[in-house]
Design a protein around this motif. Sequence first.
Motif: not given
Ligand code: NAD
Length: 388
Positions: A214, A75-76, A95, A234, A188, A26-28, A184, A48
């Motif tokens: 972020w 897929n977890i 994440l 978002r 959490k 994912g992004f982070i 959500y 992932d």
């Molecule tokens: P994202 O959606 O880009 O990344 C999440 C990743 O998890 C995705 O690549 C998705 O494919 C993977 N994923 C989801 N379900 C899955 C599963 N069942 N099995 C395997 N992989 C799975 O989101 P992000 O912005 O990178 O956020 C990461 C974490 O940080 C999340 O938990 C989110 O709630 C938290 N968060 C992020 C922000 C932000 O500002 N970006 C803000 C608040 C919370």
Amino acid sequence: MASSTKVDLDGNPIKTMTICMIGAGGFIGSHLCETLLSTTSHSILAVDVYNDKIKHLLEPESLPWNGRIQFHRINIKHDSRLEGLIKMADLTINLAAICTPADYNTRPLDTIYSNFIDALPVVKYCSENSKRLIHFSTCEIYGKTIGSFLPKDHPLRQDPEFFMLKEDVSPCIFGPIEKQRWSYACAKQLIERLIFAEGAENGLDFTIVRPFNWIGPRMDFIPGVDGPSEGVPRVLACFSNNLLRGDPLKLVDGGESQRTFIYIKDAIEAVMLMIENPARANGQIFNVGNPNNEVTVKQLAEMMTEVYSKVSGEPSLESPTVDVSSKEFYGEGYDDSDKRIPDMTIINKQLGWNPKTSLWDLLESTLTYQHRTYAEAVKQAIAKPTSS
Ligand code: NAD
Ligand code: UDP
């Protein structure tokens, strides 16, 4: 295991680790993988269902970190390999989540399952195998501020006691059940409470991260280019999409909500400190945001319009924004956090970390990336219907 010469904040050598990163695609996750591979000698078991955002780290095999990252398409929700990977690792970072607000009220079951039920085995395997866990929660856990319940012009609304979000003091204030937006935040919250309880009763070494908006390159998708045309990502990607297409930016309910935005690269520095300083990070819940970058969503739209015009060389629209109701934009059950300013006392004390990048600078580098990555593809997507 080999020790690197790098030392932690207390001067102790940092041991080389194997990290099981769930949601690494994912992004982070993509930014964290990039930093771990280019600045440390740690290895990553990247889990992932997608890997598009980390493809550049997996191929070609000649990359200097070849062998230190392994991708597992898992897929977890239903994969028995997960426990084995957690057992092989020294640290697990979770994440994985559904974390786009457009899903919270339209897919509340998927949202709750993803953010609570699917995270349960991860916590269980870490606890049972005495493995350290860094779990990603959210700033949304705070919900609405106490001040939001005061009349609009009440002087106490200006008092930080009524809006500053503190990990160990602030309550979690969500709307009624029919406002499914809070599915959500509530899921959490419960997983945070479970992790905290595993720490208290079973000695789990955990760190909880609460990200405050972020943003940066690779966040979400551009609808109709690398994601569904009807998808609602978002705000950064929504506004980027509007700018790339030359459409006005949509302000939900007037864009009055306030947010603090932090550059992904600053935030990743905080996570790196957590990873490499377990003695200071274990048992802690950390806000990670930039309290200096507060704007209303309307101000964000105005700034993004100005920055995009600068980086693309294209003039902005005469009316760059348009108002839209939340019901029209997100559907029934949407609600919003009014204001999100992170208190930085705990992360400052434990890790000595502070964010650096101003909102203007982070938008300039992010929108330069968006323009370079998507402008051509968006032009083609716009041209398609008329040429067919
Ligand atoms: P994202 O959606 O880009 O990344 C999440 C990743 O998890 C995705 O690549 C998705 O494919 C993977 N994923 C989801 N379900 C899955 C599963 N069942 N099995 C395997 N992989 C799975 O989101 P992000 O912005 O990178 O956020 C990461 C974490 O940080 C999340 O938990 C989110 O709630 C938290 N968060 C992020 C922000 C932000 O500002 N970006 C803000 C608040 C919370
Ligand atoms: N928003 C908006 N227009 C858009 C997308 C989002 O006005 O095109 C608003 C949304 O209502 C919220 C804020 O921008 O007030 C931030 O939304 P985001 O999706 O980034 O997530 P949040 O910060 O609410 O978790």
